[in-house]
Enzyme design. Sequence first.
Site, PDB file in Angstrom:
ATOM      1  N   SER A   6       0.874  -1.178   0.000  1.00  0.00           N
ATOM      2  CA  SER A   6       0.000   0.000   0.000  1.00  0.00           C
ATOM      3  C   SER A   6       0.906   1.222   0.000  1.00  0.00           C
ATOM      4  O   SER A   6       2.065   1.141   0.420  1.00  0.00           O
ATOM      5  CB  SER A   6      -0.842   0.005   1.285  1.00  0.00           C
ATOM      6  OG  SER A   6      -1.380   1.298   1.530  1.00  0.00           O
ATOM      7  N   TYR A  12      -2.269  -1.344  10.453  1.00  0.00           N
ATOM      8  CA  TYR A  12      -2.182  -1.514   8.998  1.00  0.00           C
ATOM      9  C   TYR A  12      -0.875  -0.922   8.473  1.00  0.00           C
ATOM     10  O   TYR A  12      -0.142  -1.560   7.714  1.00  0.00           O
ATOM     11  CB  TYR A  12      -3.391  -0.829   8.370  1.00  0.00           C
ATOM     12  CG  TYR A  12      -3.519  -0.959   6.869  1.00  0.00           C
ATOM     13  CD1 TYR A  12      -3.969  -2.138   6.297  1.00  0.00           C
ATOM     14  CD2 TYR A  12      -3.219   0.118   6.035  1.00  0.00           C
ATOM     15  CE1 TYR A  12      -4.112  -2.250   4.918  1.00  0.00           C
ATOM     16  CE2 TYR A  12      -3.357   0.024   4.664  1.00  0.00           C
ATOM     17  CZ  TYR A  12      -3.808  -1.168   4.107  1.00  0.00           C
ATOM     18  OH  TYR A  12      -3.955  -1.268   2.743  1.00  0.00           O
TER      19      TYR A  12
HETATM   20  C1  BGC Z   1      -6.120   1.704   2.509  1.00  0.00           C
HETATM   21  C2  BGC Z   1      -7.315   2.590   2.308  1.00  0.00           C
HETATM   22  C3  BGC Z   1      -6.896   4.038   2.024  1.00  0.00           C
HETATM   23  C4  BGC Z   1      -5.893   4.070   0.899  1.00  0.00           C
HETATM   24  C5  BGC Z   1      -5.374   5.485   0.590  1.00  0.00           C
HETATM   25  C6  BGC Z   1      -5.190   1.882   1.364  1.00  0.00           C
HETATM   26  O1  BGC Z   1      -4.047   1.092   1.572  1.00  0.00           O
HETATM   27  O2  BGC Z   1      -6.543   0.360   2.604  1.00  0.00           O
HETATM   28  O3  BGC Z   1      -8.125   2.517   3.457  1.00  0.00           O
HETATM   29  O4  BGC Z   1      -8.018   4.808   1.629  1.00  0.00           O
HETATM   30  O5  BGC Z   1      -4.804   3.244   1.232  1.00  0.00           O
HETATM   31  O6  BGC Z   1      -4.998   6.199   1.731  1.00  0.00           O
END
Ligand code: BGC
Length: 255
Positions: free
Chosen positions: A143, A156
Amino acid sequence: MDLAGKVAVVTGGNSGIGEAIVRGLAAAGASVVIDYVARPEDTADLVKEISAAGGKALGADADVSTIAGIDKLISAAKKEFGQLDIFVNNAGIETRQGLLDLDEDSFDKVISVNLKSAVFGTQRAAQTFVDQGSGGVVINVSSVHEDWPMPGNLAYCVSKGGMRMLTRTAGVELGPHGVRVVNVAPGAVATPINAKTMQDDSLREKLEDSIPLRKVADPAEIARVVAFVASGDADYMTATTVFVDGGIMQGGPGL
Ligand code: BGC
């Protein structure tokens, strides 16, 4: 993208970005093992769709937060399709808790599903590639938050930051074996993980205003990059991250 004759495993493969990755790899000619933990009917539909289009796919019910679950997927790939060439650590969850709200169970769950699964998925896939003597590629779906703080989503971010160093360290260790490890790091994508934001027009608008390309990604836009990274066209790419985020990290603040 040509993945004909290749065999792939995709964790968390029956929804969201994982589902799009399964479709993309199968369309490029790979045979795909679709890992899932819920909604077997969605997996069955996906297998049917791929078969109808002339591709090959198989569903396997496995919890990738355990090594036994990961081994089950690799055994299924070898038994059904004879080998393993591509392993995609895609399974992921988020609880949206900041540090001061974080409880032990949520932290353990997020770290197990997102990071432990990726560490041992990379390990077991790499061992299989080394045993086969064939090389191979591990793709970790991280991410933008592998690098960019998301206040209110601490576990996360910690898990994705861990994936960042997993990819760099494992990529360096495995390079001499002809095994590549690459992170694909999406920004905001319209998937179930984001359902709350996607269903609320004002939240979605606020998010899209913060993205230079002014739109949330379709899962297929991430899957196309994963198929490229999996292919021979990316054979000099390892121990690094490809961001696919519409510029959100530079435009911020995200949601
Ligand atoms: C997350 C989302 C978030 C996006 C941008 C992703 O990795 O799961 O919740 O909106 O990143 O910030």
